[in-house]
Write a protein that holds these residues in place. Sequence first.
Motif, mmCIF file in Angstrom:
data_model
loop_
_atom_site.group_PDB
_atom_site.id
_atom_site.type_symbol
_atom_site.label_atom_id
_atom_site.label_comp_id
_atom_site.label_asym_id
_atom_site.label_seq_id
_atom_site.Cartn_x
_atom_site.Cartn_y
_atom_site.Cartn_z
ATOM 1 N N TRP A 137 7.398 -66.206 -4.556
ATOM 2 C CA TRP A 137 6.992 -65.567 -3.296
ATOM 3 C C TRP A 137 6.161 -64.313 -3.560
ATOM 4 O O TRP A 137 5.165 -64.059 -2.877
ATOM 5 N N LEU A 138 6.554 -63.529 -4.578
ATOM 6 C CA LEU A 138 5.819 -62.313 -4.898
ATOM 7 C C LEU A 138 4.406 -62.622 -5.373
ATOM 8 O O LEU A 138 3.442 -61.960 -4.965
ATOM 9 N N PHE A 139 4.265 -63.638 -6.218
ATOM 10 C CA PHE A 139 2.929 -64.042 -6.659
ATOM 11 C C PHE A 139 2.073 -64.484 -5.475
ATOM 12 O O PHE A 139 0.875 -64.183 -5.410
ATOM 13 N N GLY A 140 2.702 -65.214 -4.552
ATOM 14 C CA GLY A 140 1.952 -65.653 -3.378
ATOM 15 C C GLY A 140 1.558 -64.495 -2.486
ATOM 16 O O GLY A 140 0.446 -64.470 -1.938
ATOM 17 N N THR A 141 2.433 -63.526 -2.301
ATOM 18 C CA THR A 141 2.137 -62.359 -1.468
ATOM 19 C C THR A 141 0.990 -61.553 -2.046
ATOM 20 O O THR A 141 0.153 -61.004 -1.313
ATOM 21 N N LEU A 142 0.936 -61.468 -3.387
ATOM 22 C CA LEU A 142 -0.132 -60.725 -4.055
ATOM 23 C C LEU A 142 -1.381 -61.577 -4.272
ATOM 24 O O LEU A 142 -2.317 -61.123 -4.954
ATOM 25 N N HIS A 143 -1.377 -62.795 -3.717
ATOM 26 C CA HIS A 143 -2.516 -63.720 -3.867
ATOM 27 C C HIS A 143 -2.803 -64.019 -5.339
ATOM 28 O O HIS A 143 -3.964 -64.128 -5.753
ATOM 29 N N LEU A 144 -1.704 -64.154 -6.128
ATOM 30 C CA LEU A 144 -1.838 -64.452 -7.552
ATOM 31 C C LEU A 144 -1.208 -65.800 -7.900
ATOM 32 O O LEU A 144 -0.869 -66.049 -9.058
ATOM 33 N N SER A 145 -1.043 -66.647 -6.916
ATOM 34 C CA SER A 145 -0.441 -67.960 -7.169
ATOM 35 C C SER A 145 -1.256 -68.752 -8.174
ATOM 36 O O SER A 145 -0.715 -69.546 -8.955
ATOM 37 N N TRP A 146 -2.562 -68.548 -8.152
ATOM 38 C CA TRP A 146 -3.423 -69.259 -9.097
ATOM 39 C C TRP A 146 -3.073 -68.894 -10.543
ATOM 40 O O TRP A 146 -3.130 -69.753 -11.444
ATOM 41 N N ALA A 147 -2.710 -67.601 -10.778
ATOM 42 C CA ALA A 147 -2.344 -67.165 -12.136
ATOM 43 C C ALA A 147 -1.039 -67.817 -12.572
ATOM 44 O O ALA A 147 -0.907 -68.275 -13.716
ATOM 45 N N LEU A 148 -0.061 -67.870 -11.658
ATOM 46 C CA LEU A 148 1.214 -68.513 -11.981
ATOM 47 C C LEU A 148 1.020 -69.998 -12.247
ATOM 48 O O LEU A 148 1.594 -70.545 -13.199
ATOM 49 N N ASP A 149 0.205 -70.648 -11.444
ATOM 50 C CA ASP A 149 -0.063 -72.076 -11.645
ATOM 51 C C ASP A 149 -0.766 -72.316 -12.977
ATOM 52 O O ASP A 149 -0.492 -73.316 -13.658
ATOM 53 N N ALA A 150 -1.665 -71.404 -13.359
ATOM 54 C CA ALA A 150 -2.366 -71.552 -14.641
ATOM 55 C C ALA A 150 -1.395 -71.415 -15.805
ATOM 56 O O ALA A 150 -1.491 -72.141 -16.802
ATOM 57 N N ILE A 151 -0.445 -70.486 -15.680
ATOM 58 C CA ILE A 151 0.547 -70.302 -16.742
ATOM 59 C C ILE A 151 1.455 -71.526 -16.846
ATOM 60 O O ILE A 151 1.741 -72.023 -17.947
#
Length: 312
Positions: A154-168
């Motif tokens: 949820w935190l990654f999504g709120t910060l618009h960093l879901s793409w980084a988590l998905d890449a990892i």
Amino acid sequence: MSAIDTAPPRSLGGRLGDLFWRRPGLLVALMLMPPALWLGIVYIGSLLTLLLQSFYSLDEFSGLVVPEFTLATYAELLRPSNFDIILRTVVMAALVTIASAIIAFPIAYVAARYARGKWKALFYLGIMLPLWSSYLVKVYAWKLILAKEGILTWLFGTLHLSWALDAILAIPAIGGNSLSVSYIGTFLVFVYIWLPYMILPTQAALERVPVNLIDASSDLGGTPAMTFRNVILPLAFPGIVAGSIFTFSLTLGDYIIPQIVGTSRLFIGQAVYTQQGTAGNIPLAAAFTVVPIVIMGIYLTVAKRLGAFDAL
């Protein structure tokens, strides 16, 4: 009749007191006997039994243990599937130890150099407080944190960093569907659980670094980086090695964290649990158990030469 003849006989306690006073070594031996027997029978005895079992084999037809001396069980450890378990566990333990040392050092340095009075008490409370809670509660809490529906996602999504988590998570060797079913998640939980065992020995070693040596390095023109590299780090290194004994050995033998957080691939602790439980292969389970014992024996020998035991 003399006074000596009329004196009452000494009590048993008095006679024993005189005996122990004349022979203090006897008293020490009697006091050490119960824990020595406990250590010898329960701990050393079980290890010797385990070592003996590892030299037996399992009859593939009957499924019974064959009590004959053989090295065939140890040869099974060299099979690709079993050797991968050993390699995976050792690599994870090494990475957890390195990461714990990197995170622990600045925390320990601030506590040793600048924390005083109530702030030092607060430091110890903050380090020790996680150790007072249930081990399983902490692991399951992390499983919820790392889950796909957890707060971290949820935190990654709120910060618009879901793409980084998905890449990892897309990295083949360490990723997965979510952090809770990946080696990354296993690594994070290991570091969190064992980090206090690295901070405390490092902090104790840093407190013993003489302040006048640091001041002398500055007076002689040494930069902060030079002082850290040539003065602080060498003197604190035994404490880091002492902490690594805990983090490395605890990671090496743990089976609960990989069972709850991570992939389906086994670690040594899980292999021992599986072989002696569902598989019923006691010799192979014993052989797997001998592996971390040998590794830690080598590790402790190196750590002793580096002065780690002086920092404990």
